[in-house]
Design an enzyme around this catalytic site. Structure first.
Site, PDB file in Angstrom:
ATOM      1  N   THR A   7       0.908  -1.160   0.000  1.00 31.07           N
ATOM      2  CA  THR A   7       0.000   0.000   0.000  1.00 31.07           C
ATOM      3  C   THR A   7       0.932   1.192   0.000  1.00 31.07           C
ATOM      4  O   THR A   7       2.115   1.038   0.327  1.00 31.07           O
ATOM      5  CB  THR A   7      -0.878   0.016   1.283  1.00 31.07           C
ATOM      6  OG1 THR A   7      -1.948  -0.916   1.135  1.00 31.07           O
ATOM      7  CG2 THR A   7      -1.485   1.367   1.597  1.00 31.07           C
TER       8      THR A   7
ATOM      9  N   VAL B  92     -12.968  -4.851   0.040  1.00 31.15           N
ATOM     10  CA  VAL B  92     -12.379  -3.539   0.303  1.00 31.15           C
ATOM     11  C   VAL B  92     -11.606  -3.630   1.612  1.00 31.15           C
ATOM     12  O   VAL B  92     -12.119  -4.158   2.603  1.00 31.15           O
ATOM     13  CB  VAL B  92     -13.463  -2.444   0.407  1.00 31.15           C
ATOM     14  CG1 VAL B  92     -12.842  -1.104   0.746  1.00 31.15           C
ATOM     15  CG2 VAL B  92     -14.250  -2.357  -0.894  1.00 31.15           C
ATOM     16  N   GLY B  93     -10.383  -3.125   1.617  1.00 29.53           N
ATOM     17  CA  GLY B  93      -9.558  -3.163   2.822  1.00 29.53           C
ATOM     18  C   GLY B  93      -9.714  -1.905   3.661  1.00 29.53           C
ATOM     19  O   GLY B  93     -10.682  -1.147   3.527  1.00 29.53           O
ATOM     20  N   ASP B  94      -8.746  -1.677   4.506  1.00 25.86           N
ATOM     21  CA  ASP B  94      -8.810  -0.560   5.456  1.00 25.86           C
ATOM     22  C   ASP B  94      -8.430   0.786   4.839  1.00 25.86           C
ATOM     23  O   ASP B  94      -8.831   1.841   5.343  1.00 25.86           O
ATOM     24  CB  ASP B  94      -7.857  -0.819   6.625  1.00 25.86           C
ATOM     25  CG  ASP B  94      -6.421  -0.943   6.144  1.00 25.86           C
ATOM     26  OD1 ASP B  94      -6.172  -1.759   5.227  1.00 25.86           O
ATOM     27  OD2 ASP B  94      -5.551  -0.222   6.648  1.00 25.86           O
TER      28      ASP B  94
HETATM   29  N1  ASP Z   1      -4.019  -2.582   3.966  1.00 27.05           N
HETATM   30  C1  ASP Z   1      -4.139  -3.006   2.604  1.00 27.05           C
HETATM   31  C2  ASP Z   1      -5.442  -3.721   2.425  1.00 27.05           C
HETATM   32  O1  ASP Z   1      -5.802  -4.481   3.286  1.00 27.05           O
HETATM   33  C3  ASP Z   1      -3.043  -3.890   2.158  1.00 27.05           C
HETATM   34  C4  ASP Z   1      -1.680  -3.552   2.697  1.00 27.05           C
HETATM   35  O2  ASP Z   1      -1.439  -2.478   3.167  1.00 27.05           O
HETATM   36  O3  ASP Z   1      -0.799  -4.392   2.638  1.00 27.05           O
HETATM   37  O4  ASP Z   1      -6.056  -3.576   1.409  1.00 27.05           O
END
Ligand code: ASP
Length: 322
Positions: free
Chosen positions: A182, A211-213
């Protein structure tokens, strides 16, 4: 670490290019240099804004755009693939002055997804737009779109094939760099304003529609002038469940903790035991910086008014470039 406060009129910008770095055993000097160079370009893009007295919001946007343009990082160009072999990108931006925020999820097309998030914040009455309707909005706003080829990288495509093969055979994937990544930026400008921006392709082989954070305000992205600005990277589901960014701000606001204590508590004592590998970058209202991570590494860096670009990947001293 880099936790000390800065003079009132100083600025600070911190960035990340994702936790879940290439394992040290697989890193080559050439690749390592390329990652540092990519981080330095992004720091420089944001620094130029802040040094001129520009807004934290513009600095984090510029830094994230630079990271999105680098195929090395999982955002914009170089985003990872879903299990269906498509790219679905998420991004968010937040202005600490008034908690204005904008986010998009599940989009592929805007050359810089962070500009899509910013358009939602500035040109719509909403905070969060998704999928096709988000794309239609971006087109109507005249955002620059790129062809699918632009976003393709062989490395991410190969990572998808490897992950799918491992899933099929029931093998455990030990290589964090294959799973996630990210990009993000947080800043305090010379006027004392804070801002945060985060952009991602998500996690390799994620379910379509997941959808992630990163675009979730309060989870992967947070900024308010009274406490701090935060951008997260890591296992998004856990970051959402623990409201990671907002939790850090709450520890400062209600428990009177420092930025460093708050960020470390959330990353080490809350996210890690819950299986939330990853880290955050955070700047406090006093100009302090905290960059904790609970995994093998996090591409990261920061710069202050002394204009020294500090970058690091693993648990190691920062490289300083002037
Ligand atoms: N946080 C991101 C997600 O879960 C992925 C990452 O940062 O590695 O989409």
């Amino acid at each position: 670490m880099s936790g000390s406060a800065s003079p009132d009129n100083d600025f600070v910008l911190a960035i990340h290019g994702g936790a879940g770095t290439i394992l040290r055993s697989k890193m080559t000097p050439e690749r390592e240099a390329a990652y540092h160079a990519g981080l330095q370009r992004a720091l420089e893009a944001g620094r130029a804004v802040l040094a001129e007295g520009g807004a934290a919001l513009d600095a984090v946007t510029a830094a994230v755009m630079a990271l999105e343009n680098e195929p090395l990082f999982n955002a914009g160009r170089g985003a990872v693939y879903t299990s269906a072999g498509k790219q679905e990108m998420d991004a968010a931006v937040m202005d600490g002055r008034d908690r204005a925020a904008g986010a998009v999820a599940g989009v592929c097309g805007p050359r810089n997804p962070i500009l899509a998030a910013r358009a939602v914040m500035e040109k719509s009455d909403h905070v969060f737009l998704i999928g096709e309707s988000a794309l239609a909005f971006c087109r109507a706003q005249g955002l620059d779109f790129a062809e699918p080829d632009y976003f393709f990288t062989q490395q991410r495509w190969d990572a998808l094939q490897e992950t799918l093969a491992m899933r099929k055979s029931g093998a455990d994937d030990q290589d964090e760099s294959r799973k996630h990544g990210t990009v993000g930026a947080v800043a305090k400008d010379r006027h004392g304003n804070l801002a945060a921006a985060t952009s991602t392709g998500g996690m390799t082989a994620k379910m379509p529609g997941r959808v992630g954070d990163s675009p979730v305000i309060g989870a992967g992205t947070w900024a308010d002038n009274e406490t701090c600005a935060v951008s997260g990277t890591g296992h998004g589901e856990i970051f959402i469940r623990y409201a990671a960014g907002h939790e850090i701000a709450s520890l400062m606001r209600y428990a009177g903790r420092s930025l460093e204590e708050s960020a470390r508590t959330v990353v080490m004592d809350m996210l890690a035991p819950a299986g939330g590998s990853g880290g955050v970058i955070a700047v406090g209202r006093d100009g302090s910086v905290s960059l904790p991570f609970n995994c093998s590494g996090m591409y990261r860096g920061y710069v202050r008014g002394d204009n020294v670009l500090r970058t690091a990947i693993y648990d190691e001293p920062f490289r300083e470039t002037r």
